[in-house]
Design an enzyme around this catalytic site. Structure first.
Site, PDB file in Angstrom:
ATOM      1  N   GLU A  87       0.917  -1.127   0.060  1.00 31.97           N
ATOM      2  CA  GLU A  87      -0.064  -0.025  -0.077  1.00 31.97           C
ATOM      3  C   GLU A  87       0.759   1.160  -0.082  1.00 31.97           C
ATOM      4  O   GLU A  87       1.353   1.869   1.058  1.00 31.97           O
ATOM      5  CB  GLU A  87      -1.091  -0.025   1.199  1.00 31.97           C
ATOM      6  CG  GLU A  87      -2.117   1.107   1.272  1.00 31.97           C
ATOM      7  CD  GLU A  87      -2.690   0.941   2.499  1.00 31.97           C
ATOM      8  OE1 GLU A  87      -3.794   1.825   2.676  1.00 31.97           O
ATOM      9  OE2 GLU A  87      -2.537   0.289   3.348  1.00 31.97           O
TER      10      GLU A  87
ATOM     11  N   HIS B 218      -9.830   0.246   0.248  1.00 32.86           N
ATOM     12  CA  HIS B 218     -10.768   0.771   1.372  1.00 32.86           C
ATOM     13  C   HIS B 218     -11.548   1.988   0.747  1.00 32.86           C
ATOM     14  O   HIS B 218     -11.385   3.308   1.193  1.00 32.86           O
ATOM     15  CB  HIS B 218     -10.090   1.192   2.569  1.00 32.86           C
ATOM     16  CG  HIS B 218      -8.783   2.112   2.515  1.00 32.86           C
ATOM     17  ND1 HIS B 218      -8.542   3.321   1.935  1.00 32.86           N
ATOM     18  CD2 HIS B 218      -7.513   1.647   3.078  1.00 32.86           C
ATOM     19  CE1 HIS B 218      -7.251   3.562   1.943  1.00 32.86           C
ATOM     20  NE2 HIS B 218      -6.583   2.741   2.733  1.00 32.86           N
TER      21      HIS B 218
ATOM     22  N   ASN C 287     -12.549   5.995   2.105  1.00 25.82           N
ATOM     23  CA  ASN C 287     -11.380   6.463   2.967  1.00 25.82           C
ATOM     24  C   ASN C 287     -10.050   6.837   2.117  1.00 25.82           C
ATOM     25  O   ASN C 287      -9.819   6.026   1.338  1.00 25.82           O
ATOM     26  CB  ASN C 287     -11.001   5.300   4.008  1.00 25.82           C
ATOM     27  CG  ASN C 287     -12.127   5.254   4.975  1.00 25.82           C
ATOM     28  OD1 ASN C 287     -12.575   4.050   5.072  1.00 25.82           O
ATOM     29  ND2 ASN C 287     -12.511   5.994   5.606  1.00 25.82           N
TER      30      ASN C 287
ATOM     31  N   GLY D 297     -17.585  -0.045  11.821  1.00 28.18           N
ATOM     32  CA  GLY D 297     -18.137   1.004  12.628  1.00 28.18           C
ATOM     33  C   GLY D 297     -17.569   2.280  12.898  1.00 28.18           C
ATOM     34  O   GLY D 297     -18.266   3.242  13.383  1.00 28.18           O
ATOM     35  N   HIS D 298     -16.404   2.410  12.349  1.00 31.56           N
ATOM     36  CA  HIS D 298     -15.665   3.873  12.343  1.00 31.56           C
ATOM     37  C   HIS D 298     -15.403   4.438  11.203  1.00 31.56           C
ATOM     38  O   HIS D 298     -15.445   5.516  10.853  1.00 31.56           O
ATOM     39  CB  HIS D 298     -14.628   3.697  13.347  1.00 31.56           C
ATOM     40  CG  HIS D 298     -14.809   3.152  14.670  1.00 31.56           C
ATOM     41  ND1 HIS D 298     -15.294   3.896  15.684  1.00 31.56           N
ATOM     42  CD2 HIS D 298     -14.529   1.938  15.260  1.00 31.56           C
ATOM     43  CE1 HIS D 298     -15.622   3.396  16.856  1.00 31.56           C
ATOM     44  NE2 HIS D 298     -15.357   1.894  16.523  1.00 31.56           N
TER      45      HIS D 298
ATOM     46  N   ASP E  49      -8.388  -4.136   7.443  1.00 33.97           N
ATOM     47  CA  ASP E  49      -7.213  -3.182   7.403  1.00 33.97           C
ATOM     48  C   ASP E  49      -6.836  -3.313   8.953  1.00 33.97           C
ATOM     49  O   ASP E  49      -6.292  -2.308   9.283  1.00 33.97           O
ATOM     50  CB  ASP E  49      -7.771  -1.928   7.165  1.00 33.97           C
ATOM     51  CG  ASP E  49      -6.420  -0.770   6.827  1.00 33.97           C
ATOM     52  OD1 ASP E  49      -5.489  -1.356   6.596  1.00 33.97           O
ATOM     53  OD2 ASP E  49      -6.590   0.508   6.925  1.00 33.97           O
TER      54      ASP E  49
ATOM     55  N   ALA F  22      -5.562   5.226  11.431  1.00 36.44           N
ATOM     56  CA  ALA F  22      -4.526   4.661  10.920  1.00 36.44           C
ATOM     57  C   ALA F  22      -4.737   3.035  10.916  1.00 36.44           C
ATOM     58  O   ALA F  22      -4.588   2.393  12.056  1.00 36.44           O
ATOM     59  CB  ALA F  22      -3.253   4.823  11.661  1.00 36.44           C
ATOM     60  N   GLY F  23      -5.543   2.301   9.974  1.00 36.14           N
ATOM     61  CA  GLY F  23      -5.814   1.217  10.310  1.00 36.14           C
ATOM     62  C   GLY F  23      -6.842   0.727  11.116  1.00 36.14           C
ATOM     63  O   GLY F  23      -7.687   1.830  11.527  1.00 36.14           O
TER      64      GLY F  23
END
Length: 406
Positions: A139, A227, A230, A260-261, A284, A320-321
């Site tokens: 990535e 992702h 994001n 959920g975030h 992730d 961050a992940g």
């Protein structure tokens, strides 16, 4: 040869439910012979049942296309003991195969990481009941500074031909499985074509590209979006961006962090509705997965998990992940209104196919006997209870009742 049959009140195969293709999982069974699935059927099997699951759902083992680390281990810098820790413990979350992810780092570090993985891979493959590694996901570092997320801006660069050649040389033999880049960077189209010809899948991500640039990347051979939502140019009705192009272009499979975030429920529902069969749930996960709140590493940078259930963040507050496992993502998707079968397939068959592994992510004769029993108080809170990797069970966190002998 080991042979056993598992029966369950609900079974999800690779192509939908066992109950007549209605999308509603029904009673069924799976017979395992050695490390492969021998047969799958609905209702009751002809022969004896060795294990009977009266609750939850029996599904293919989960396939996670994006795992940076877990259980205190950051895979990019891990030694052999760290890798063993991750591959032997991931099945406890239902994951039976995954793509280890290395984020942006100096090129010598990325090359060294690929080399370590290539050397370790045969030993990891030989471990019993360990999650299969499917090749590294790089990535970066060919990402947009405007959409860098947790990646170091000073290390971002264009995909120069000599850099791509070096990565391919280090990632030979399938050690490099796929690579995320921003298609608007100079040289990206040539890099996509070179990587694709070498058998490396290309994903669009951490990108400020306009929709036409994403479609051009797909023309050059890109097949994934990293992702969705994001760290990428968002959807606007006169500027569809990476999100709009990813959802609209039927050549692209979109990863989605449903913890959920990172993505709220309405956006989860929109993605599944807009791109049926092309949404791939990913964790992730970083080293914080399976660990208490505290400080952890990702690509040499410190992350903080401030409280249980919270996602990891950099010092500046940037996400961050994630710290949630892939089995949780299925429940989050179901809670957002996604049918259970669709959510399970987004964590099994869809990523397996996207990563070129039709022998994984499905309950079908000839596929690997990678299974997971997902159970919980309701479908929103399903969690892995027992996992089989190549027919070998991982110790259950909840007892399985043996079937009565007749």
């Amino acid at each position: 040869m080991m042979r056993f049959t598992v029966a369950a009140t609900r079974v999800i195969t690779a192509t939908g439910a066992t109950g007549g293709g209605t999308g509603i999982p029904g009673p069924g069974w799976v017979r395992v012979a050695g490390d492969r699935i021998e047969a799958v059927g609905t209702g009751e099997p002809d022969g004896p049942v060795d294990l009977r699951l009266g609750t939850g759902v029996l599904a293919p083992g989960l396939v996670d296309a994006q795992v940076n680390g877990a259980f205190g281990v950051d895979l990019a810098a891990a030694a052999a003991d760290g890798w063993r820790e991750v591959v032997t413990r991931l099945p406890s979350t239902g994951v039976t195969a995954f793509a280890p992810t290395f984020i942006t780092a100096p090129l010598p570090d990325l090359l060294a990481g690929l080399g370590r993985y290539a050397a370790l891979r045969p030993h990891l493959d030989a471990l019993p009941a360990a999650a299969r590694t499917l090749g590294v996901h790089l990535e970066g570092p060919f990402l947009s500074p405007a959409r860098r997320g947790a990646h170091r801006e000073d290390l971002l660069t264009d995909p120069a031909p000599e850099t791509i050649r070096a990565l391919l040389a280090a990632g030979t033999g399938g050690a490099l499985r796929y690579l995320t880049l921003a298609p608007e960077r100079d040289g990206a189209a040539e890099a996509i074509r070179t990587l694709t010809r070498a058998g490396v899948t290309v994903s669009v991500g951490h990108s400020d590209a306009r929709a036409e640039q994403v479609h051009a990347a797909a023309d050059a051979g890109a097949r994934l979006v990293t992702h969705l939502y994001n760290a990428q140019r968002p959807l606007h009705h006169r500027d569809p961006g990476v999100v709009g192009a990813g959802l609209a272009d039927r050549r692209l499979v979109c990863g989605l962090i449903a913890d959920g975030h990172h993505v709220l429920p309405d956006a989860v529902a929109v993605a599944f509705a807009a791109a049926p069969g092309r949404i791939m749930l990913v964790s992730d996960a970083v080293a914080a997965l399976g660990m208490p709140p505290g400080r952890y590493l990702l690509g040499g940078e410190h992350l903080l998990v401030g409280a249980a259930g919270e996602p990891p963040r950099r010092a500046d507050g940037t996400l961050a992940g994630a710290a949630a496992a892939l089995d949780r993502a299925i429940g989050v998707a179901v809670a957002a209104g996604v049918p259970l079968v669709t959510a399970v397939e987004a964590a099994t068959r869809v990523p397996a196919d996207a990563l070129g592994r039709p022998d994984l992510g499905r309950l079908a004769p000839g596929a690997y006997a990678d299974l997971v029993w997902l159970d919980g108080p309701d479908d929103h809170r399903l969690r892995a209870r027992t996992t089989w990797v190549g027919g070998v069970p991982v110790p259950a966190t909840q007892a399985v009742t043996p079937a009565p002998r007749t």
